[in-house]
Design a protein around this motif. Structure first.
Motif, short mmCIF file in Angstrom:
data_model
loop_
_atom_site.label_atom_id
_atom_site.label_comp_id
_atom_site.label_asym_id
_atom_site.label_seq_id
_atom_site.Cartn_x
_atom_site.Cartn_y
_atom_site.Cartn_z
N LYS A 197 -14.93 -2.46 -12.48
CA LYS A 197 -14.55 -0.97 -12.83
C LYS A 197 -13.75 -0.37 -11.56
O LYS A 197 -13.58 -0.36 -10.51
CB LYS A 197 -16.17 -0.87 -12.36
CG LYS A 197 -17.20 -1.51 -13.27
CD LYS A 197 -16.93 -1.86 -14.53
CE LYS A 197 -17.85 -2.65 -14.62
NZ LYS A 197 -17.26 -2.53 -16.70
N TYR A 198 -13.26 0.54 -11.99
CA TYR A 198 -12.63 1.10 -11.47
C TYR A 198 -13.02 3.29 -10.69
O TYR A 198 -13.98 3.41 -11.90
CB TYR A 198 -10.62 1.73 -11.94
CG TYR A 198 -10.31 0.12 -11.71
CD1 TYR A 198 -9.32 0.63 -10.72
CD2 TYR A 198 -10.71 -1.08 -12.62
CE1 TYR A 198 -8.59 -0.79 -11.00
CE2 TYR A 198 -10.08 -2.15 -12.90
CZ TYR A 198 -9.22 -2.08 -11.63
OH TYR A 198 -8.43 -3.35 -11.46
N THR A 199 -12.61 3.81 -10.60
CA THR A 199 -12.87 5.20 -9.84
C THR A 199 -11.52 5.97 -10.56
O THR A 199 -10.56 4.94 -11.31
CB THR A 199 -12.64 5.93 -8.36
OG1 THR A 199 -11.59 5.56 -8.11
CG2 THR A 199 -14.05 5.15 -8.29
N ILE A 200 -11.06 7.02 -11.13
CA ILE A 200 -10.27 7.30 -11.77
C ILE A 200 -8.87 7.38 -10.84
O ILE A 200 -7.78 6.54 -11.38
CB ILE A 200 -10.11 9.09 -12.38
CG1 ILE A 200 -11.06 9.02 -13.79
CG2 ILE A 200 -8.72 9.63 -12.25
CD1 ILE A 200 -11.58 10.59 -14.28
N GLU A 201 -9.23 7.41 -9.51
CA GLU A 201 -8.24 7.50 -9.05
C GLU A 201 -7.20 5.76 -8.84
O GLU A 201 -6.82 5.84 -8.21
CB GLU A 201 -8.79 8.38 -7.24
CG GLU A 201 -8.90 10.11 -7.30
CD GLU A 201 -10.32 9.99 -7.88
OE1 GLU A 201 -11.09 9.07 -8.22
OE2 GLU A 201 -9.74 10.69 -8.74
N SER A 202 -8.74 4.71 -8.47
CA SER A 202 -8.31 4.02 -8.00
C SER A 202 -7.68 3.45 -8.84
O SER A 202 -6.48 2.58 -9.03
CB SER A 202 -9.57 3.14 -7.72
OG SER A 202 -10.61 2.84 -8.56
N PHE A 203 -7.79 3.70 -9.90
CA PHE A 203 -7.08 3.59 -11.52
C PHE A 203 -5.43 3.70 -11.53
O PHE A 203 -4.64 3.55 -11.46
CB PHE A 203 -7.71 3.23 -13.05
CG PHE A 203 -6.63 2.73 -14.07
CD1 PHE A 203 -6.52 1.07 -14.08
CD2 PHE A 203 -5.74 3.45 -14.59
CE1 PHE A 203 -5.66 1.40 -15.00
CE2 PHE A 203 -4.74 2.75 -15.77
CZ PHE A 203 -5.10 1.77 -16.06
N ARG A 204 -5.78 4.92 -11.35
CA ARG A 204 -4.06 5.52 -11.32
C ARG A 204 -3.63 5.34 -10.38
O ARG A 204 -2.52 5.04 -9.71
CB ARG A 204 -4.79 7.37 -10.83
CG ARG A 204 -4.93 7.76 -11.95
CD ARG A 204 -4.78 10.00 -11.59
NE ARG A 204 -4.81 9.89 -12.80
CZ ARG A 204 -4.60 11.33 -12.81
NH1 ARG A 204 -5.12 12.36 -11.94
NH2 ARG A 204 -4.36 11.68 -14.13
N ALA A 205 -3.96 4.85 -9.14
CA ALA A 205 -3.13 3.70 -7.83
C ALA A 205 -2.56 2.90 -8.50
O ALA A 205 -1.30 2.44 -7.78
CB ALA A 205 -4.54 3.59 -6.22
#
Ligand code: AVI
Length: 324
Positions: free
Chosen positions: A289-297
């Motif tokens: 599972k990701y946050t929007i930020e961690s997926f963008r990173a």
């Protein structure tokens, strides 16, 4: 049939270490390790595929219906990221249901390229999209989408848009997810767009329920792996001596699914014997599972530039537009 698409996923870097791609070799390798593990790609035989379809309709399993709602509600906005005369390339087309939403909302799409390992399944799906949308050139590619493949020559000069819904990328180890995105960029080429669906970190109780539903469908899906080993590899697993376990691992930000042995026992499968301690588990799936930020990173580390994101009211699921 959707399963055949998923069956080619390299769910884990550890899987690459297995001696070969055969189910028997994989089982011998994974059950011989400590902790024991099996690749989630083996869930999807015919029975496992049917159970997965059932999972997607469970009240607790929010990802499928939430992603469909985002796609339906935001189709026009997403469509604005699709250039004129673009080719939509879908990685691992389990079903064309989600792509059809984009195709319907985007009259500028000139070609649809579903990529799937199962040629027969692809041919059926392609014929049905052709019938329903005669304006679109439907150009199926029978290939393992996690490996390098060639796009059809007909779309050589058209802008390309990748499509990877379903949070399937969450079943990859993060380094494999980055490698997949990097390769997708190489295949689609510079200037490409990618639209990806990814499940978000949320309240742990919601996550845990989604993978351990009250009706026990996910338990049957997990335990079906034992049935499959019994049938295909001459195993003697007694299903009543194993139970389904699924929980959110907050440190690694993933749901883990395991099969837990309810007693000390010896099991024979693929011509080998394996000892299980009471309470020992086989790790059968990770769903990151990701946050929007961690997926963008993650996407940025793979050479993609985040361009837009859409989510639902509860922020359960996200659709990302990325530019290469
Ligand atoms: C296919 N994949 C995105 C599902 C998920 O949510 O990780 C597989 C699944 N496993 C248990 N429930 C659903």
């Amino acid at each position: 049939m959707a399963a055949l698409a998923r069956s080619v996923l390299r769910y884990s870097a550890r899987h690459e270490a297995a001696a070969s791609d055969s189910f028997a070799d994989h089982v011998i390798y994974g059950l011989g390790e400590s902790p024991k593990w099996l690749s989630a790609k083996y869930f999807y035989d015919a029975a496992g595929s049917a159970l997965f379809e059932e999972i997607t309709r469970l009240p607790e399993y929010y990802p499928t219906r939430t992603e469909l709602k985002i796609l339906n509600d935001r189709a026009r906005e997403i469509s604005a990221f699709i250039p004129l005369a673009a080719a939509l390339v879908e990685f691992g087309t389990g079903s064309t249901k989600k792509a059809r939403i984009l195709l319907d909302a985007s009259p500028q799409i000139s070609a649809y390229v579903p990529v799937d390992i199962s040629a027969e399944f692809l041919a059926q799906e392609a014929a049905s999209v052709r019938r329903d949308m005669p304006r679109i050139a439907v150009l199926p590619v029978a290939a393992d989408f996690t490996r390098d493949f060639d796009l059809p020559a007909q779309i050589r000069n058209r802008p390309r848009v990748g499509f990877f819904p379903g949070s399937t990328i969450g079943n990859f180890e993060p380094q494999d997810a980055a490698e997949f995105l990097r390769q997708a960029g190489r295949i689609l080429g510079s200037g490409a767009t990618m639209i990806v669906g990814i499940d978000l970190i949320k309240d742990e109780a919601v996550l845990n329920r989604a993978y351990d539903d009250a009706a026990g469908v996910t338990a049957r899906f997990n335990l079906n792996l034992l049935t499959r080993m019994n049938r295909e590899l001459g195993g003697d697993f007694d299903l009543s001596t194993f139970r389904h376990r699924a929980f959110y691992n907050a440190v690694d930000r993933r749901i883990e699914m395991h099969l837990e042995s309810l007693r000390a026992q010896t099991v024979t499968v693929a011509g080998r014997t394996f000892q299980f301690r009471n309470g020992e588990t086989v790790h059968t799936e990770s769903s990151y599972k990701y946050t929007i930020e961690s997926f963008r990173a993650l996407a940025t580390s793979a050479g993609w530039r985040p361009a837009a994101v859409w989510t639902d009211e509860r922020h359960y699921f996200s659709m990302h537009a990325l530019k290469f």
